[in-house]
Design an enzyme around this catalytic site. Sequence first.
Site, PDB file in Angstrom:
ATOM      1  N   PHE A 163       2.424   8.119  -1.601  1.00 51.84           N
ATOM      2  CA  PHE A 163       1.763   6.859  -1.336  1.00 51.84           C
ATOM      3  C   PHE A 163       0.256   6.950  -1.542  1.00 51.84           C
ATOM      4  CE2 PHE A 163       5.330   6.701   1.958  1.00 51.84           C
ATOM      5  CZ  PHE A 163       6.236   6.275   1.005  1.00 51.84           C
ATOM      6  N   TRP A 181       0.839  -1.205   0.000  1.00 54.75           N
ATOM      7  CA  TRP A 181       0.000   0.000   0.000  1.00 54.75           C
ATOM      8  C   TRP A 181       0.869   1.248   0.000  1.00 54.75           C
ATOM      9  CZ3 TRP A 181      -0.233   4.083   3.421  1.00 54.75           C
ATOM     10  CH2 TRP A 181      -1.313   4.946   3.297  1.00 54.75           C
ATOM     11  N   HIS A 182       2.032   1.171   0.658  1.00 51.74           N
ATOM     12  CA  HIS A 182       2.879   2.349   0.774  1.00 51.74           C
ATOM     13  C   HIS A 182       3.526   2.755  -0.543  1.00 51.74           C
ATOM     14  CE1 HIS A 182       2.487   1.668   5.107  1.00 51.74           C
ATOM     15  NE2 HIS A 182       2.937   2.895   5.262  1.00 51.74           N
ATOM     16  N   GLY A 183       3.670   1.844  -1.454  1.00 50.17           N
ATOM     17  CA  GLY A 183       4.281   2.234  -2.718  1.00 50.17           C
ATOM     18  C   GLY A 183       4.522   1.051  -3.627  1.00 50.17           C
TER      19      GLY A 183
END
Length: 476
Positions: free
Chosen positions: A476, A321-323
């Site tokens: 993000f 999810w962060h990247g």
Amino acid sequence: MLFTTLSFWGFFAIVGLAYVLLSHKAQNRMLLVASYIFYGAWDWRFLSLILLSTLVDYFVGLAMERETRETRRKRLLYVSLACNLGMLAVFKYLGFFVDSFAGLLAGFGYEADIFTLSIVLPVGISFYTFQTLSYTIDIYRKELKPTDDFLDFALFVAFFPQLVAGPIERARNLLPNIAKPRILSWEALSRGVVLVLIGLIKKVVIADAIGPSVDAVYSSPDPTRLDIVFATWLFAIQIYCDFSGYTDIARGVAKMLGFSLMRNFAQPYFAADPQEFWRRWHISLSTWLRDYLYISLGGNRGGPTKTYRNLMATMTLGGLWHGAAWNFVLWGIYQGALLSIHRALTGRNGHSGEGTNRTFWSWLKRAFAIAAFFQIVCYGWLLFRATSFSQISDFTGKLLGLSAAPMGLTMPMPPFPALLGMVFLFVWDMFTERTGNVRFYSGWPLVSRAALWACMIYLFAFGATTTTSSFIYFQF
């Protein structure tokens, strides 16, 4: 419009002036227009994505409430999931997976002639898609009644203070705040100002000032062992101050308008174990992952093996999810492993030793546990910040003494105001942690509070950098 620019505060001054002159319904409509202007200032084309998500989830919510047949309610939920996750997949992950697949084929000796579009990542898409998904999932679970006011729902999706980097609000918290008239007060205004000020100190005085020192090491072809240690410690501080600084400013701006956004950070570096850390760090995301992913996968039902599987899957997807990069996936795996190991050692209800009622020796023991666990957290930040797997391997080898590296400290030191800001923030968080009250100063005499505010204003004015960077979590 960054929170740290004069253009935003000019925008907010206009919004605030109009806000106090309007009735409740007119306030909501004006805030919706302001939110679209705020987001459109980044790239007006991506307003269509917010509008699409808003339309789909509004009508899906109403249809699910009317529908009694479980199969049709589930199909409606799938429509919401397909729309929101589909946008994430296309705009955030399509290029990443295509490139990864091409790299995999190249590893087997096949040259893949793959055409991919250069897709710009819409700012905040990970946040507002998760926010609208929580709305439809809660309705599907019959834990929430849908709103029939489309414009109020649209404001819930696009509310500008927390639109691009959270916190990820739940509809059952924010929608009632939108639907009911809000009472403006000097107390709320002063609380909002303090939140904004501490957020600006975190971002401008600390995070932006220490960023160049971190960048110098992580872009160096051959940093020393001490460079890696100090740069990673500094990055832990940078990412905390950058992200929690955004949240503080967002909560402060919202507070001035009569809204109460959830707290997203609770002194995370005072955690003594991974379970406690995730109760303190990015609380809106960790609770979202717990409620909508971990529990949906089965949670802790089905025995230890399935529990560990669910923890690993949840945190791996949380890392992704962060990247769209493999180091974020690796960071998620690392966090899942920490949680699984901690659970295996302590059991389902492992006690972290939080609280204030303890002896001197128990305080000392906890202090050592916090210091030790902070090093574990920092290695995770090394995985997060690294630019490649080869850099992870190189830095890890130097840290563990597996490869030769000079010991001297060559990195540029952060400026003095940033160091002063870090000392101030440590004392601030210590007071908050010790009292269990984010407004620990509220009972102080007026002279003491005035001195605190003057100190904060002076620190901001003294330490503000001439240039500011975008917030880290915008990517993000």
